[in-house]
Design a protein around this motif. Structure first.
Motif, PDB file in Angstrom:
ATOM      1  N   ARG A  21       3.624   2.549  -7.821  1.00 22.62           N
ATOM      2  CA  ARG A  21       1.871   2.681  -7.513  1.00 22.62           C
ATOM      3  C   ARG A  21       1.989   3.932  -5.885  1.00 22.62           C
ATOM      4  NH1 ARG A  21      -1.615   3.501 -11.602  1.00 22.62           N
ATOM      5  NH2 ARG A  21      -3.389   3.405  -9.770  1.00 22.62           N
ATOM      6  N   THR A  22       1.052   4.975  -5.946  1.00 17.24           N
ATOM      7  CA  THR A  22       1.287   5.319  -4.700  1.00 17.24           C
ATOM      8  C   THR A  22      -0.324   4.719  -3.852  1.00 17.24           C
ATOM      9  OG1 THR A  22       0.171   7.522  -5.719  1.00 17.24           O
ATOM     10  CG2 THR A  22       2.460   7.105  -4.966  1.00 17.24           C
ATOM     11  N   ASP A  23      -1.020   3.613  -4.524  1.00 15.85           N
ATOM     12  CA  ASP A  23      -2.253   3.785  -4.074  1.00 15.85           C
ATOM     13  C   ASP A  23      -1.918   2.273  -3.709  1.00 15.85           C
ATOM     14  OD1 ASP A  23      -2.163   2.410  -6.525  1.00 15.85           O
ATOM     15  OD2 ASP A  23      -4.349   2.829  -7.294  1.00 15.85           O
ATOM     16  N   TRP A  24      -1.809   1.140  -4.933  1.00 15.99           N
ATOM     17  CA  TRP A  24      -2.070  -0.237  -3.682  1.00 15.99           C
ATOM     18  C   TRP A  24      -0.946  -0.982  -5.439  1.00 15.99           C
ATOM     19  CZ3 TRP A  24      -4.421  -3.863  -6.625  1.00 15.99           C
ATOM     20  CH2 TRP A  24      -5.701  -3.253  -6.977  1.00 15.99           C
ATOM     21  N   LEU A  43       0.777  -1.630  -0.078  1.00 18.46           N
ATOM     22  CA  LEU A  43       0.239  -0.182  -0.377  1.00 18.46           C
ATOM     23  C   LEU A  43       1.105   1.127   0.017  1.00 18.46           C
ATOM     24  CD1 LEU A  43      -3.057  -0.542   2.702  1.00 18.46           C
ATOM     25  CD2 LEU A  43      -2.551  -1.463   0.084  1.00 18.46           C
ATOM     26  N   ASN A  61      -2.874  -4.453 -10.319  1.00 18.66           N
ATOM     27  CA  ASN A  61      -3.511  -3.198 -10.621  1.00 18.66           C
ATOM     28  C   ASN A  61      -4.680  -2.865 -11.847  1.00 18.66           C
ATOM     29  OD1 ASN A  61      -4.776  -1.120  -9.694  1.00 18.66           O
ATOM     30  ND2 ASN A  61      -3.001  -0.143  -8.376  1.00 18.66           N
ATOM     31  N   LYS A  86      -9.122   4.278   4.633  1.00 13.50           N
ATOM     32  CA  LYS A  86      -7.720   4.233   4.705  1.00 13.50           C
ATOM     33  C   LYS A  86      -7.169   3.113   5.787  1.00 13.50           C
ATOM     34  CE  LYS A  86      -6.308   8.090   2.743  1.00 13.50           C
ATOM     35  NZ  LYS A  86      -5.457   9.777   2.759  1.00 13.50           N
ATOM     36  N   GLN A 112     -10.011  -2.317  -3.914  1.00 14.68           N
ATOM     37  CA  GLN A 112     -10.971  -1.456  -4.350  1.00 14.68           C
ATOM     38  C   GLN A 112     -12.566  -0.363  -3.656  1.00 14.68           C
ATOM     39  OE1 GLN A 112     -12.636  -3.265  -7.560  1.00 14.68           O
ATOM     40  NE2 GLN A 112     -10.415  -2.651  -9.178  1.00 14.68           N
ATOM     41  N   LYS A 161       0.722   5.883   0.163  1.00 15.24           N
ATOM     42  CA  LYS A 161       0.370   7.085   0.822  1.00 15.24           C
ATOM     43  C   LYS A 161      -1.054   7.288   0.765  1.00 15.24           C
ATOM     44  CE  LYS A 161       2.835  10.168  -2.537  1.00 15.24           C
ATOM     45  NZ  LYS A 161       4.231  11.288  -2.346  1.00 15.24           N
ATOM     46  N   GLU A 162      -1.707   6.994  -0.507  1.00 17.71           N
ATOM     47  CA  GLU A 162      -3.077   7.215  -0.431  1.00 17.71           C
ATOM     48  C   GLU A 162      -3.688   6.104   0.177  1.00 17.71           C
ATOM     49  OE1 GLU A 162      -3.832   7.454  -4.863  1.00 17.71           O
ATOM     50  OE2 GLU A 162      -2.041   8.009  -5.348  1.00 17.71           O
ATOM     51  N   MET A 163      -2.972   5.602   0.362  1.00 10.86           N
ATOM     52  CA  MET A 163      -4.507   4.938   1.164  1.00 10.86           C
ATOM     53  C   MET A 163      -4.731   4.282   2.347  1.00 10.86           C
ATOM     54  SD  MET A 163      -6.174   2.755  -1.226  1.00 10.86           S
ATOM     55  CE  MET A 163      -6.937   1.371  -0.696  1.00 10.86           C
ATOM     56  N   THR A 164      -2.930   4.989   3.497  1.00  6.94           N
ATOM     57  CA  THR A 164      -3.004   4.556   5.028  1.00  6.94           C
ATOM     58  C   THR A 164      -3.120   5.542   5.817  1.00  6.94           C
ATOM     59  OG1 THR A 164      -0.902   5.288   4.341  1.00  6.94           O
ATOM     60  CG2 THR A 164      -0.871   3.017   3.774  1.00  6.94           C
TER      61      THR A 164
END
Length: 875
Positions: A525-528, A259, A540, A591, A571, A261-264
């Motif tokens: 990625r910065t999401d996952w 994961l 992804n 998150k 998602q 930084k967008e998801m944490t």
């Protein structure tokens, strides 16, 4: 020769809990076993002790996890080898027996002659001889790790009375000191789990001109009236080789999420690590922290015998591995010279098939083993192969049709195994981690999924994949499209190439025949990013990976149910999936944090329940009490209507759904009406047919009826809680050729079968009568077909579902402003010794969903360490 003097003994655990100091191991350094003795002016003191003496500090925290600290890498590995031997000496010793081709010597021919077949096959695959050749070329880093670990293992073996070893190897002659090359040979076995190891049960053994069964039998070097039934070895080898119908299937699996930084919650990286490995044998994972101040600090778990953890984290980054869909070997069809089965033609030139004769010892029950020998054959690519045996006659025997078969193994040499993981462990950022693979590092047969403190998520298929030319790739794709026979071979793991033309040879390039970094599927990625053993292409869905060699796997293909569920949870982090289940990111946030991630594993959601349960319940209501295949489904339907849809210990109905889906899966191809589409990889294929819906001909209800019949036949109540019929129960405690015993009462187990139930927290039944990769007997069930492993009741004590693989070393981790924070377990514990304090501790924690924090900082280790053991050694 060194002799050791034991300076102190282990304290009792009661006293150990009071004390908060460490374990000190000291040992003399034998310069002959390393490339860097104290006389060398260029000695690297990060790697080797300046005074030649080994010393490591070991502190154990909850669960028996050793935190090993030393001034240099060799001393740290020394401590690691000692700790692993304390907990698993029998498994480690048996692994060396295997790698040295000495199973038949100590354990006899084995069932179906497997020890003879294995021993000879490993000789032909150059397991030990290759390690002896390879050792001198190792880097100083690898030698420090291998020499140190070997010394630690030997330290434990020599200081411990043979009668004090665990029951399965107490007073056994095969538990003895080992050489560094023995450990390196074990690594070659590990490297070939998904390649040469698949061929060592008969395909290599049978490869002789004409494949004449009589000629394939080993010959006694000295005639012996103590008759071995050598005339049966060849037929046993053919049966064993034919039993493996898919050489891509290793029996291993995993889930991993990286994961960004967008998801944490912390705006940094986070990792979910969830390997699904056997609970028995050499593939058990062992957790340790290895610290060399200023040089290395890594916490994680590795396969037994590896001198470094493999699935790990350090201060700045974390990673996990999942078994890749890539191929680690290619098979070559050789065109033989007319009338000469030992010469093949390549590019119009004659090439010899060479011969080597090997000897092994076989225990026969007499005072000494019998010496037998066999001749094996080799092409320029590697050992010859009975393709006829592994394709059940689909390809011809050697000499038929003027052909013969051989193979080349991408993991035949594993000299850089430790260098790869050391590089990963010492990396401090994404660029340094990627550099490991730019410099030809390989993780053998697994992908890598990564997250870091800066908020990056990274995926790469970092396995050893053959580097094929564009022409060869085009030919493979063409042959798959026009030849059903070729496509079938490919789907079953055989990449068949033309050995009569050099254009099908591997492209040597920078990495010695393996693909280079630029050719590997990868994504930042910065999401996952995620992988659950489906192809790289759906890492992804927002950024499909396409255009790679078919050697890495298929693109635009349906993904497995764990992948579908994993992507759905990523998602939809606030969607609970089933009523009453905690959403993936927890109840308070969109998150993730570290505890959420261990919760994702333990929420016990299953893809097929979420996809089919509502439809099945609807059809149950329609059929009512009308019989289906003679079964009144009222009770089963009532249970399913009230089921919570997950595979928790207290879930009622999970096992009923399992036997339903195990049967309904046979109808997927014909009953599902919505085909797979890349535009919706999560939800397709789907749509059960409405033909006969709610009647006795309904495919879903028929599948349920057949499952209910299987449960009734085994007297498994439909209203049982899952934990009452699904459990672990380790067995063994005897040496090879002994009669195994149950070591514990049943321990209720949560989770579902990843392949059958589509459960993310994947577990499963194992029917092998031996601990995986070993000759240690275990109690295993015989199972009812199409039930997900339900025991047929013939083996007492195995009723229900006896689980022996799946979620093993697993954790959720997030990077915070204060460093890594992680929670997890080794589900089966640190030790396979039933007398150890660390045998069942973590199993009970897993059963109760009671994770522990994975301590990393010096302050936390000091606070949570338990026990004191001061052991010293002198020349």
């Amino acid at each position: 020769m060194q002799t050791w003097k034991k300076q102190a003994v282990r304290t009792s655990r009661g006293l150990a809990l009071v004390l908060l100091s460490g374990t000190v191991l000291t040992g003399c350094f034998d310069g002959s076993s390393s490339s860097s003795g104290s006389s060398k002016p260029e000695l690297n003191t990060n790697l080797f002790p300046a005074d030649g003496k080994l010393e490591a500090n070991i502190r154990r925290t909850e669960g028996g996890v050793p935190h090993i600290k030393a001034d240099n890498l060799k001393s740290a590995a020394f401590g690691h080898g000692y700790a692993q031997a304390q907990d698993n000496v029998c498994l480690l010793a048996e692994a060396v027996v295997k790698a040295r081709s000495e199973r038949a010597k100590y354990f006899g021919p084995g069932p179906d002659s497997i020890n003879i077949i294995n021993d000879f096959s490993y000789k032909a695959q150059k397991i030990l001889s290759g390690a002896e050749r390879e050792y001198g070329a190792l880097t100083d880093e690898s030698k420090a790790l291998i020499d140190g670990f070997t010394a630690g293992y030997n330290r434990y073996v020599t200081e411990t009375d043979a009668g004090d070893y665990p029951q399965r190897c107490s007073n056994q002659p095969w538990v003895k000191e080992i050489a560094p090359t023995d450990l390196l040979a074990h690594y070659r076995i590990v490297g070939q789990y998904a390649s040469g190891g698949e061929l060592a049960t008969g395909a290599v053994f049978l490869a002789i001109p004409g494949e004449d069964p009589v000629a394939a039998e080993p010959d006694p070097v000295i005639a012996d009236t103590n008759a071995l039934e050598l005339e049966k070895v060849s037929s046993n080898a053919r049966a064993l080789a034919a039993a493996n119908t898919n050489l891509q299937e290793t029996g291993l699996g995993s889930n991993a999420w990286g994961l960004g930084k967008e998801m944490t919650e912390q705006g940094r990286g986070a990792l979910l690590a969830n390997p699904h490995f056997p609970y028995t044998g050499h593939r058990r994972l062992y957790q340790a922290q290895i610290t060399v101040p200023g040089y290395l600090n890594v916490n994680g778990a590795g396969l037994l015998g590896t001198a470094l953890p493999l699935i790990s984290f350090n201060e700045n980054l974390a990673w996990s591995h999942t078994v890749s869909t890539s191929r680690r070997f290619t098979v070559y069809e050789l065109q033989l010279k007319s009338g000469d089965d030992l010469t093949y033609i390549k590019d119009g030139e004659e090439k010899p098939i060479t011969q080597e004769t090997y000897q092994i010892e076989v225990a026969t029950g007499g005072p000494s083993p019998m010496l037998v020998e066999r001749t094996f054959y080799f092409s320029e690519y590697g050992p010859m192969l009975s393709a006829n045996a592994v394709t059940r006659g689909g390809l011809p025997k050697w000499g038929e049709s003027g052909t013969a078969y051989t193979y080349r193994d991408a993991n035949a040499n594993t000299g850089n195994l430790l260098d790869t993981w050391l590089g990963m462990s010492r990396a401090s950022n994404l660029e340094e981690f990627q550099d490991v693979f730019r410099n030809c590092g390989t993780t053998l047969w697994v992908n890598s999924t990564y997250a870091d403190a800066e908020g990056n998520a990274f995926y790469i298929d970092s396995s050893s994949a053959p580097n094929l030319s564009e022409k060869t790739i085009a030919l493979i794709n063409f042959k798959r499209s026009v030849s059903p026979e070729y496509a079938q071979l490919f789907d079953n793991g055989i990449t068949l190439l033309d050995g009569s033309h050099s254009y099908d040879d591997w492209v040597e390039g920078k990495c010695g025949g393996l693909t280079t970094y630029d050719q590997k599927p990868k994504l930042v990625r910065t999401d996952w990013v995620q992988n659950s053993n489906s192809s790289y292409w759906a890492t992804n869905p927002a950024e499909f990976l396409t255009g790679y060699s078919p050697i890495y796997g298929d693109e635009d293909r349906q993904v497995n149910p764990r992948t579908r569920l994993g992507i759905k949870m990523l998602q939809n982090p606030t969607d609970s999936g089933m009523p009453g289940v905690t959403p993936p990111a927890g109840a308070q946030s969109e998150k993730f944090n570290a505890k959420d991630l261990i919760g994702v594993i333990w929420n016990n959601r299953a893809w097929y329940a979420e996809q089919f349960l509502p439809e099945l319940v609807e059809r149950c209501d329609m059929v009512g009490s009308d019989p289906v295949e003679g079964e009144d489904l009222s009770e089963a339907c009532g249970v399913l209507t009230n089921w919570d849809g997950v595979y928790n210990r207290n879930s009622v109905g999970a096992h009923v759904f399992r036997v339903f889906i195990a049967n309904y899966a046979d109808s997927f191809d014909t009953d599902l009406t919505v085909p797979f589409t890349r535009d919706d990889i999560v939800n397709t294929p789907s749509g059960p047919s409405s033909e006969g819906k709610g009647t006795e001909t309904d495919a879903m209800l028929v599948a349920l009826a057949r499952g209910v019949k299987a449960l009734n036949a085994q007297s498994i109540g439909l209203s049982e809680a899952l934990g009452d019929v699904q459990y672990i129960r380790p067995s063994g405690d005897v040496p090879p050729n002994g009669t195994p015993l149950f070591q514990t009462p049943p321990i209720p187990w949560h989770g579902g079968d990843g392949n059958v139930d589509g459960a993310f927290n994947a577990i499963g039944v194992v029917t092998d009568k031996y601990a995986v990769d070993t000759r240690f007997p275990r109690i295993a069930p015989d199972v009812v077909p199409k039930t997900g492993g339900l025991s047929d009741g013939t083996v007492p004590g195995t009723e229900g579902w006896l689980i022996a693989r799946g979620t093993s070393w697993h954790f959720g981790l997030e990077f915070t402003d204060n460093g890594p924070e992680a929670y997890g377990l080794v589900s089966y514990g640190q030790s396979a010794d039933s007398q150890s304090d660390y045998f069942l501790e973590q199993s009970k924690d897993y059963s109760d969903k009671d994770y522990r924090q994975l301590w990393f900082t010096e302050e936390d280790i000091q606070l949570h360490s338990n026990g004191e053991q001061v052991v010293k050694a002198e020349m």
